[in-house]
Design a protein around this motif. Structure first.
Motif, mmCIF file in Angstrom:
data_model
loop_
_atom_site.group_PDB
_atom_site.id
_atom_site.type_symbol
_atom_site.label_atom_id
_atom_site.label_comp_id
_atom_site.label_asym_id
_atom_site.label_seq_id
_atom_site.Cartn_x
_atom_site.Cartn_y
_atom_site.Cartn_z
ATOM 1 N N PHE A 172 -20.266 -31.737 22.532
ATOM 2 C CA PHE A 172 -19.557 -32.772 21.792
ATOM 3 C C PHE A 172 -18.269 -33.039 22.559
ATOM 4 C CE2 PHE A 172 -22.226 -30.818 18.567
ATOM 5 C CZ PHE A 172 -22.782 -31.946 17.972
ATOM 6 N N ILE A 173 -18.297 -34.085 23.367
ATOM 7 C CA ILE A 173 -17.186 -34.331 24.270
ATOM 8 C C ILE A 173 -17.204 -35.808 24.650
ATOM 9 C CG2 ILE A 173 -18.553 -33.736 26.323
ATOM 10 C CD1 ILE A 173 -16.166 -32.361 27.485
ATOM 11 N N ASP A 174 -16.014 -36.374 24.804
ATOM 12 C CA ASP A 174 -15.944 -37.746 25.308
ATOM 13 C C ASP A 174 -15.699 -37.714 26.798
ATOM 14 O OD1 ASP A 174 -16.349 -38.805 22.857
ATOM 15 O OD2 ASP A 174 -14.307 -39.515 22.527
ATOM 16 N N LEU A 225 -10.537 -33.600 26.569
ATOM 17 C CA LEU A 225 -11.107 -32.682 25.573
ATOM 18 C C LEU A 225 -10.032 -31.831 24.908
ATOM 19 C CD1 LEU A 225 -13.259 -30.840 24.179
ATOM 20 C CD2 LEU A 225 -13.498 -29.641 26.338
ATOM 21 N N THR A 278 -7.466 -33.765 22.601
ATOM 22 C CA THR A 278 -8.067 -34.237 21.347
ATOM 23 C C THR A 278 -8.389 -33.060 20.426
ATOM 24 O OG1 THR A 278 -9.073 -35.992 22.680
ATOM 25 C CG2 THR A 278 -9.832 -35.783 20.408
ATOM 26 N N SER A 279 -8.897 -31.993 21.017
ATOM 27 C CA SER A 279 -9.242 -30.821 20.220
ATOM 28 C C SER A 279 -7.988 -30.206 19.586
ATOM 29 C CB SER A 279 -9.959 -29.798 21.112
ATOM 30 O OG SER A 279 -10.308 -28.664 20.371
ATOM 31 N N GLN A 336 -5.289 -31.783 18.790
ATOM 32 C CA GLN A 336 -4.876 -32.679 17.699
ATOM 33 C C GLN A 336 -5.678 -32.359 16.443
ATOM 34 O OE1 GLN A 336 -2.432 -34.846 17.897
ATOM 35 N NE2 GLN A 336 -2.114 -35.242 20.074
ATOM 36 N N GLY A 337 -6.985 -32.180 16.619
ATOM 37 C CA GLY A 337 -7.836 -31.858 15.474
ATOM 38 C C GLY A 337 -7.468 -30.517 14.868
ATOM 39 N N PHE A 338 -7.241 -29.530 15.729
ATOM 40 C CA PHE A 338 -6.837 -28.205 15.244
ATOM 41 C C PHE A 338 -5.566 -28.297 14.422
ATOM 42 C CE2 PHE A 338 -4.070 -24.522 15.900
ATOM 43 C CZ PHE A 338 -4.828 -23.539 15.284
ATOM 44 N N LYS A 375 -4.255 -30.851 12.889
ATOM 45 C CA LYS A 375 -4.450 -31.566 11.617
ATOM 46 C C LYS A 375 -5.174 -30.685 10.603
ATOM 47 C CE LYS A 375 -4.426 -36.401 13.017
ATOM 48 N NZ LYS A 375 -4.736 -36.550 14.453
ATOM 49 N N ALA A 376 -6.195 -29.961 11.077
ATOM 50 C CA ALA A 376 -6.990 -29.135 10.156
ATOM 51 C C ALA A 376 -6.176 -27.971 9.598
ATOM 52 C CB ALA A 376 -8.247 -28.619 10.860
ATOM 53 N N HIS A 377 -5.122 -27.580 10.296
ATOM 54 C CA HIS A 377 -4.304 -26.439 9.857
ATOM 55 C C HIS A 377 -2.837 -26.822 9.741
ATOM 56 C CE1 HIS A 377 -7.773 -23.851 10.104
ATOM 57 N NE2 HIS A 377 -8.057 -24.402 11.264
ATOM 58 N N GLU A 410 -11.072 -20.146 22.055
ATOM 59 C CA GLU A 410 -10.726 -20.370 20.650
ATOM 60 C C GLU A 410 -11.564 -19.474 19.718
ATOM 61 O OE1 GLU A 410 -11.345 -22.652 22.907
ATOM 62 O OE2 GLU A 410 -9.335 -23.423 23.175
ATOM 63 N N GLU A 460 -14.959 -27.618 20.562
ATOM 64 C CA GLU A 460 -15.715 -28.847 20.291
ATOM 65 C C GLU A 460 -15.630 -29.240 18.822
ATOM 66 O OE1 GLU A 460 -19.711 -29.032 22.126
ATOM 67 O OE2 GLU A 460 -19.104 -27.348 23.362
ATOM 68 N N HIS A 467 -13.208 -28.764 16.742
ATOM 69 C CA HIS A 467 -11.908 -29.382 16.457
ATOM 70 C C HIS A 467 -11.806 -30.780 17.053
ATOM 71 C CE1 HIS A 467 -10.272 -25.224 15.408
ATOM 72 N NE2 HIS A 467 -10.143 -25.961 14.340
ATOM 73 N N LEU A 468 -12.470 -30.984 18.189
ATOM 74 C CA LEU A 468 -12.539 -32.342 18.747
ATOM 75 C C LEU A 468 -13.296 -33.252 17.779
ATOM 76 C CD1 LEU A 468 -12.692 -33.864 22.005
ATOM 77 C CD2 LEU A 468 -14.958 -33.919 21.002
ATOM 78 N N GLU A 522 -11.122 -34.184 14.863
ATOM 79 C CA GLU A 522 -10.145 -35.221 15.195
ATOM 80 C C GLU A 522 -10.807 -36.610 15.185
ATOM 81 O OE1 GLU A 522 -6.984 -35.363 15.500
ATOM 82 O OE2 GLU A 522 -6.748 -37.347 16.418
ATOM 83 N N ALA A 553 -9.144 -29.863 4.881
ATOM 84 C CA ALA A 553 -10.048 -29.734 6.028
ATOM 85 C C ALA A 553 -10.713 -28.375 6.001
ATOM 86 C CB ALA A 553 -9.245 -29.860 7.315
#
Lengths: 328, 328
Positions: free
Chosen positions: A4-6, A11, A14-15, A17-19, A21-23, A57, B264, B266-267, B270, B286
């Protein structure tokens, strides 16, 4: 490469940022340079900072929070963070009682953390984690820091939270490192996104014994055997290294490398428990899960820490991070 | 087949022993028949029991503990548990206020839980989880229960802890199911130990869209695309199903299937966050990690739950299980 990667180049960002936000209740993400730190900070205590290449991680950002790290500096995948990350993190979290760096023993990490330590104004010290017994003690660059790092970060984090001063945190960290040994086995390689293919080839009936956490081959390639035989083999090296006395209190940690399911990790825990129970150890605490990973590698490691009463008390102390949480 | 395993016939039993030892502060393992229940039980509250085939760890045994399940009944890998397991579990944990079964919608699970419910003396009810929107609503056996199960178990578990009666727990559970939708994508198959090979073949440039959690193929095979495109695709189906209004409070859950690393997941979080933020949703909570797995499958799912104030309060309530822990 199936992920799962753009784009391998974005990578990590973006990851992260997601981490964050999730925490968001626990951590803050700072960029340019990248570091993750606690949302709530307290003055007057030693600040713990760790870091290293990403791809492991939840290590290290997943251990930022109450009772553990104050900040983590993520490098690119399997690449050391740079001194400016550590300096920026130290500036953000230094509460006036000094900074303790917890560093896994890899040449790049050691060099960059040393550089940061030299540039940092104010008291600081470092704990070097080198728990991987798959390399000989007299290896030219020393043994690698692997899954035992989590144990060091938890125990020293609790001490810092309880007001231990910098010298006491440093000395405790060194003591935990000395009491900790790890060894791992890989069933597969991992695929670094920027490379796009597995870092080594391995046959369907082969395993790598004594691997690190960067997709490198182990100290030897072996034949695929039963889980019991694999556990006997790596537990034997740890046992030989630590040589614990009968009745010794220990913490037993089974760590997944990223692609090994919990049903297997709990099986490995049971087998390792039996191994050390037979040898008279007092297995007082357990940690089973994927905490120090190597991207999508299938495999796992065993870590044993010889506990004294102080270490046990600090292990049990409250912790509130993304990946480790109890008592609060 | 490359796994940490001695023998497919004893994998589950040994793994359960390890799980129970590693979490002996929270759970007790009973055998013949197998069930895992809380160590500390309290009279006078509704008892929540779930279960299903193994291979989805930490679901369900990892969610046994304060504020969530009272007991879990693990079947063999991807095989329904039997009614005698559910009956023995119910007998052990019934605190006099009735038993609520939380059942994922699979023919075998439904049949065996129904049989147990019929045989059980005393008040009981069931909540059927069918959150997988990859199947049409009018599918002959209905939609499957997947990662949304964790959300149901957490919210209803908190309600039972707070003294909701059986009817209120059942009605709340149905409401959470109705407010929850999930969909998943697999990058690889998984290998069931007793079979010894992947359950389906998939090319290096293919993905399975709309998969369940038992290693079955998805509703369609697609070409490997970027993570953004994969997220758009599955989020689109969820969005269409739930059709949330602007400003709607939601919980966004990214669930790994077992072999997908956190970096991945967490990506994906996001990207999914951006998808729903653009659509005006208020992403209040989340959950990111591998909670409802499919052995060693690489892949992940998105789950969205529309939250009301009661559900949010119950989500935030203290929970102390092996795999989910906060506030206590």
């Amino acid at each position: 490469m199936k992920k799962f990667i753009d784009n391998p180049a974005t990578l990590l960002e973006t990851s992260l940022q997601g981490f964050a936000k999730a925490h968001a209740d626990i951590v803050e993400l700072h960029t340019e340079p990248n570091f993750v730190c606690r949302k709530q900070r307290k003055k007057g205590r030693v600040a713990l900072i760790s870091g290293g290449g990403s791809g492991h991680e939840p290590l290290h950002a997943g251990f930022v929070g109450y009772g553990m790290l104050d900040a983590a500096c993520p490098g690119q995948i399997f690449t050391s963070p740079t001194p400016d990350q550590m300096l920026a993190a130290a500036e953000a979290v230094d509460g006036g009682a000094g900074v303790l760096f917890i560093v896994k023993n890899y040449a790049g990490d050691v060099m960059n953390f040393e550089m940061a330590a030299e540039m940092l104004v104010g008291p600081n010290a470092s704990v070097l984690v080198n728990d991987d017994v798959s390399l000989p003690k007299d290896h030219p660059i020393g043994r690698r820091g692997v899954a035992g790092t989590v144990i060091v970060e938890k125990i020293v984090g609790a001490a810092a939270e309880q007001g231990y001063d910098l010298a006491a945190c440093k000395s405790l960290g060194d003591r935990v490192v000395g009491a900790t040994a790890s060894m791992g086995i890989a069933l597969s390689s991992c695929t670094v996104p920027a490379l796009g293919r597995p870092t080594f080839e391995i046959a369907e009936d082969e395993i790598e014994i004594g691997v690190g956490i960067h997709g490198e081959r182990g100290r030897e390639t072996g034949k695929l055997v039963t889980a019991s035989e694999m556990v006997e083999q790596i537990a034997g090296h740890i046992q030989e290294e630590l040589n614990p006395g009968a009745g010794q209190a220990v913490l037993l940690h089974v760590n997944g490398f990223g692609a090994t399911p919990l049903v297997e990790l709990h099986l490995v825990y049971e087998l390792a428990w039996q191994y050390w129970q037979k040898r008279g150890l007092n297995i007082q605490r357990a940690l089973v899960g994927s905490f120090t990973t190597s991207l999508d590698m299938a495999g796992c490691s065993l870590t044993l820490t010889l506990l004294d009463e102080e270490m046990l008390r600090l292990w049990d102390a409250p912790v509130n991070t993304a990946a480790l949480r109890w008592g609060c």
